[in-house]
Structure formats: structure tokens, C-alpha cells
Design an enzyme around this catalytic site. Sequence first.
Site, PDB file in Angstrom:
ATOM      1  N   HIS A   1       0.834  -1.217   0.000  1.00 13.74           N
ATOM      2  CA  HIS A   1       0.000   0.000   0.000  1.00 13.74           C
ATOM      3  C   HIS A   1       0.863   1.260   0.000  1.00 13.74           C
ATOM      4  CE1 HIS A   1      -3.939  -2.000   0.927  1.00 13.74           C
ATOM      5  NE2 HIS A   1      -3.146  -2.909   1.460  1.00 13.74           N
TER       6      HIS A   1
ATOM      7  N   ASN B   1     -10.327  -2.655   2.742  1.00 10.88           N
ATOM      8  CA  ASN B   1     -10.032  -2.645   1.313  1.00 10.88           C
ATOM      9  C   ASN B   1     -11.315  -2.376   0.534  1.00 10.88           C
ATOM     10  OD1 ASN B   1      -7.280  -3.157   1.461  1.00 10.88           O
ATOM     11  ND2 ASN B   1      -7.497  -5.372   1.231  1.00 10.88           N
TER      12      ASN B   1
ATOM     13  N   HIS C   1      -3.683   1.023  12.377  1.00 10.87           N
ATOM     14  CA  HIS C   1      -3.424  -0.233  13.086  1.00 10.87           C
ATOM     15  C   HIS C   1      -4.753  -0.835  13.542  1.00 10.87           C
ATOM     16  CE1 HIS C   1      -2.126  -3.205  15.851  1.00 10.87           C
ATOM     17  NE2 HIS C   1      -2.147  -2.466  16.932  1.00 10.87           N
TER      18      HIS C   1
ATOM     19  N   TYR D   1       1.174  -4.303  11.897  1.00 12.97           N
ATOM     20  CA  TYR D   1       1.169  -2.874  11.562  1.00 12.97           C
ATOM     21  C   TYR D   1       2.113  -2.062  12.442  1.00 12.97           C
ATOM     22  CZ  TYR D   1      -2.473  -3.798   8.199  1.00 12.97           C
ATOM     23  OH  TYR D   1      -3.150  -4.265   7.105  1.00 12.97           O
TER      24      TYR D   1
END
Length: 752
Positions: free
Chosen positions: A135, A207, A399, A422
Site C-alpha cells: 500500500h 479494502n 493499526h 502494523y
Amino acid sequence: MDPSKPVKAVKNAVEDVVENVAEKAAELLPSEVPGSPGSAAPSVERPTTPVEPLPPKTSQGAPDTRSATGAQLGCPAHLLGQQGEYLTTAQGLRLRDTDHSLKAGDRGPVLLQDHHLREKITHFDHERIPERVVHARGAGAHGVFEGYGTAGELTMAGFLAEGKQTPVFVRFSTVLGSRGSADTVRDTRGFATKFYTDEGTFDLVGNNMPVFFIQDGIKFPDIIHAGKPHPDTEIPQAQSAHDTFWDFVSLHTEAQHHTMWNMSDRGIPRSYRMMEGFGVHTFRFVNAAGETVLVKFHWKPVLGVHSLVWEEAQMISGMDPDFHRRDLYNAIESGAHPQWELGVQVFPDTPDQMFEGIDLLDPTKIVPEEAAPVQAIGRMTLTHNPRNFFAETEQVAFHLGNLVPGIDVTNDPLLQVRLFSYVDTQLTRLGGPNFSQIPINRPHAPVNDMLRDGFHQDAVHAGVAPYQPNSLDGGNPFPTEDGSFVDTPVVVSEARKVRANPVSFEDHFSQVTLFWQSMSAVEKEHIIRAYTFELGKCFHEAIKQRQLQCLANIDPVLCQEVATGLGMPAPAPTLETVAVEPSPALSQVGQVWPGDGRMVGIVMDDNDDVAAVRDAIFAAGMVPNIIAAHGGKVAGLPVQRTFATARSVEFDALLLAGCPAPAPDALPNRDAKAGADAAPGLDPRVQLLVEECWRHAKVIGAWGAGQQVLDLAGITGAPGVVGGDDATAVLAQVQELMGNHRVWERFPVSVT
Ligand code: HEM
């Protein structure tokens, strides 16, 4: 700025300057067409009179001015940036020259003692930070979320209460490409939202597709290594059309569902504003009585879900690699503030965590909306663009473990691994453990942790006892039950340690068939084309053959069509096909949607009058771009694109006000586009614009002399082509047709 002045006086003085400059900026800039690089128009001459830093554009916002521990500082957000009218060092020392290094004579060597040079170059040398491992390419915006209160019985989360407004920052992204890669590649899109709630920060890191490639997070490095460029050549960039990707997904057949979503039009969104968002995993809501339900999060775009066509996506990658980023920025700047409704599918929190035979812990499965409707619980509006891309969009750190009371996690094995990943990656990416103190990441709730020191510590903690319990700091900070997060006391049954999946994770195909069967004919055509293209780009027959076998297990027609395109035999299925109930909610086609922020190109000749149409397009919340033979102004209107700079892919619809003759620069040697076939008397670049808009099933409208272009292109009266004498009436019809996104009926389909 006089440091002896009290803060309030300084604040007022700065605000005065800001207002004055803003007024000046408003006078200077044409307000309607977005895209101006700054808030004031530059002068041709080099400015010589010092001014305070110009204000940001009014469409830009910045992180709230909070201390590292979440306290509101109350100073104007622009004070987070550069101040005063004079150039200084990082220490505030004024400088008289920044263009010449200190040398021993004007032809001599540079001196090591040049502290300004060293500071400037050293800082520059360290300007880059690692891009995200995935990403890496993204765009962000500020906004606000308003709760509907409809989730009140399900969760105690305060930000979902009726009318409660919570600031948010959203980052959209592609997955595979590097930071500088093109926006419109075929890929999944990230949709990550940071809610700065009163009870602590909540991150919904989702997403634009509701399923994921893998069921267990331990495979995440593998799928990403397979999708990223090959390690020897670092080719191809931001693409899944290569051997390693298809090697992985055909061997790990659980990936087939996500892969089908990627091959569908969802893989090439028209805009970030026109994507759904999904939390993917199942989460747990907890209400004030401690009762729980399981939920799946959905973002529903008010503008509908729309996509590019593949050729268009490819052309945009070259013409405007920043297409999605620009679209988001321009829409916000032009006042077309994107909106989404947040909704949840709700399931009973049963011990088996199944719903109608679907394993809610399997992230490769959806629950069709027809079986569990999405219930709206709030609305998000994106209102401001970031002021500084690096400070905000690049440094934001999401996160999954950033939770608030009332929202908890489940045992989805993908989610569980994400809970680790994360923060771990952000330690490296953001250079130490204090990244939650970076302005964009600062909570809006008071922070009273016992974390201390570390690189880039911004807080100045008082006290001597950052441990619990203590008596030296009066026992502070105290753990409390009041308003605190409680881990749901879920029963974990006695079990053996195993490296294994539950049996319910073994069905890898039935929902892929469900998706395929839920598509309209035109969407199926696109999926066939996408698989054929992607596999056609693979080198090895064995990989194509293996993926064809997967397609055979999904649907025989899909498999046959792709096999034909690849010039390979279609294999027989190795699994029994299961009967599925299609889910119409998965299709993007067949509804009518608003056109806010859509781009409309207007081709005009020197004498055409398009002022009224241009105003009507603005009034409809869309953005007109005048396209003419030359730059500057035509008939008193500013030209945004010339025949040389325009390309059809920038526009959602094309209007033809005139039939321009070839311009003086319509020379193939100067502009290769001028080599396009054209009818005599028409500039070939205009013909190309029309042909491409036709090919990409876009609405085309024409009036007056513009109708001759339709005749010359042979499309008068064709579907989605509007002609007439009255420009406003033509625009009205064009706008209505644009509500369908594209003129789908323009092209025949071969599958049903
Ligand atoms: C075990 C599986 C996964 C792992 C280990 C993983 C790991 C990561 C990592 C390391 C990053 C970079 C974060 C950063 O540098 O700040 C990232 C970003 C991201 N991931 Fe995942 N991910 C996984 C699955 C998923 C899934 C299933 C989704 C969607 C539901 C998702 C959505 C995102 C998004 C949206 C970002 C970008 C966040 C941003 O805009 O900064 N990831 N992921």
C-alpha cells in the site's frame, strides 16, 4: 514574529495576515476550476517584498493542533508550518543568502565550517523514509463522521451515537505498486479510516474488496512476494499480470475468490470516491450490557460503485499516473465532497461463529447482502485535502489494534496476524516507537500512558514513576473500569497446538462461482478479458494451465473463453460444481447515480459561445474543461486543455460545441496524435477524442456545428450520443445518461 507577544496577540496578528492574503488570493484566482497549485496566483516578476507565508487553500485542512498527549493546543493549524516572512535556519537564525556556499574565494573550495550549507544538505540527504511494504501508493483526505445512533443497542462505541461528529482521516491506496507507481493499475485498493474519537483512536483498515487472498496471515509475505516485481529484474511494477502472481494464486486456491474480484471491474475503479470499502474480517460489537454480536463493516459510496474500462486504465497510467489522487483532490476542492455511509451486517455471536453455513472467521468468504442486509450506522464526508502530503498522508499510521470500547476483534487468523504486523512495520517506517505522537496520528483523547523515551519523543512527561502501582506520583495513572476497553471474555476451548485450518476453510470455489454468476453480461465480458490479458502476459504454459484448471472449477464458460484467448485447451472441472444463489448486490451495473465531481470536456471553436453550458455544468456539481485549438482564452473563457494536451481519458463525457478545422499545430511530426485518421476539415485530435470516448462507452453530446463531428465520426443517433440545437437541452440529456456511468448497451455481449 515578536516572541515576546502573548500567544493570543500573535494568533490574532497571524489570522489578520491570513485573512488579508486569502482575500487577495480570492481576487486573483479563478475559483471554479480546481487544480491551482497554491492559494494565490504568482507574479511574473520575482517577488521582492517579504510577506507572511501564504495561507493554504481553503479546501485544505491539517491535523488538529494537539499536543503529543492529545491536549488541544488551540492555535491556528497553519502555525504547525513555517512562520514569519524571513528565511531562517532550523534554529530560527535569519539568513541573508542560501544560494552560495561559503568558499575560500569565489573559485576556491567549500569550507566545512559552512553550518548553513551542512544543515541544508544533511537534512535533504535524510528527507526520505522507507515506503510502506505494501500500500505504498496512496492519497488521503480529512473529513467528519456522523453517527446515526442506529447501532446503539449493539455497541457502546460513543462515536456511533446519534448526531455525534468525529473527525476522520482517510487514506486510499493501491497494494502492489511503489510510492511513485500509477494509480489506475489493476489491483485491490486500500480504504483506511482513522476516527479521532473522544474514547481514543479507532482505525478501520479495510479494502475495496470484501475478501482477501489468504486465510492465514502467515502467508502474507508469500502472496506479497509473489505479487511484487520479480526479485531479479524488478519487473513488472504494480501489476499482477506476471508469472509469480499467478503461480501463487493457482497453487493456493483459497486466493481464487479475491483474484476474481481483482479481474472484475472492481480492480480498476473510476475513482476512490466511487469505491465500496470493507472491513473484510468479522468484528465483534459489545453493548453496555456486555452483550455481543458479530459484524462485518461496509462503506457504501453515495456516488455508487464505478470503474474504468481496461484500455482507459492503461492509457491513464501514462497520461495521468496521478489520476485517482488528482480526482480526489479536485473533487474536494471543487466542493463535491465525497460521502460514504458506514453500515454493518450483523450476525449472532454463536460459539461456532457461522452464519447460514458461512464461516465468519474465513476472510475469503462474504455473506451475501441478500442474506444479511447492510444496516446503515453513520455517514462520512471528506471535506478537506491535506496541507502537506508527507506530514499527513505519508506519516499516517493505521493499526487494527486501535480499538474503542464497544468494538473488539475475533479469531480470524488473518486479522490476528495483522494485529502484530502494523505497529511492527511502523517502528521501521516511521523511525522509532513514538509515531503516535506525529501530528496526524495524535489522538484527540487525553493520553496518560507509561511509555517513555525513544527516538523522536515529543512529550515532556512530568513525574518520576512511570510504572504501576506507584506511590511516588500519587499512584497516577490509575487503571479504571470507567469508560475503558474490556477484552470480551470469549471462551477459548481446550485444544491441541496445531498448524492447521478448520475444515470449513476448505471450500475455495463456491463463492467464486457465486460472484461470477452475479455479474451482468458486460461485467462477465470484462472478467474474461482481464483473465485472458493477465494470463496472456505470463511466460510459462504450466502456470496458465494450472490457472485454467481453477477457472474450470469456477465456471465452464469462463474457462472456455479464457482458454480460447490463450490458445490452450479448456480442462474439465476436477470438482463438482455447486449450485449457488447469485447476489445482485455484487453487480455494479443497472442503477442511476449522482455525477458530482465528474469531468466534462467541451470542444469549442474560437467563436462558439459555451458560457451558459459551462455554468450549467458547474451548477450540476461537475467540472467543465474547455478544450480548444490553443491555450489562453477563447470567447472570453479560460482554456484548460488544447487539442495537443487533451486526451479523452480525462473526461467522463464529451460535449462538442464546434467542428474545429485542423489547427496550425495539427502536424504529425509535432504531435503524433495529429496522425490519427480524420475526416477532411476536422482537426484529427478532435476526431481521436470522439473515437476514444465512443470506444470507452462515454456519453457524447453535440449542438450547432458540433453535430457535424458526430456525422463525420458516423455516430449520429447511436446509443449515448445526443445531438440537438439547444445546448442546454443537450446537456440535460447528457447528464441524465451519465447517471448510468457508461453507455453499456453500445457494444454487443457474447455471454449471458
Ligand atoms: C496478515 C495479513 C496482512 C498483513 C500482515 C498486512 C500488513 C500490512 C502492512 C505491513 C502494511 C503497511 C503499514 C504501514 O507501513 O503503515 C499494510 C498496509 C495496509 N493494509 Fe495490510 N496486511 C494484511 C492484510 C490486510 C487486509 C486483509 C487488509 C484489508 C482488510 C489490509 C489493508 C491494508 C491497508 C488499507 C493498508 C494501508 C494503510 C495505509 O493507508 O497506511 N491488509 N498492511
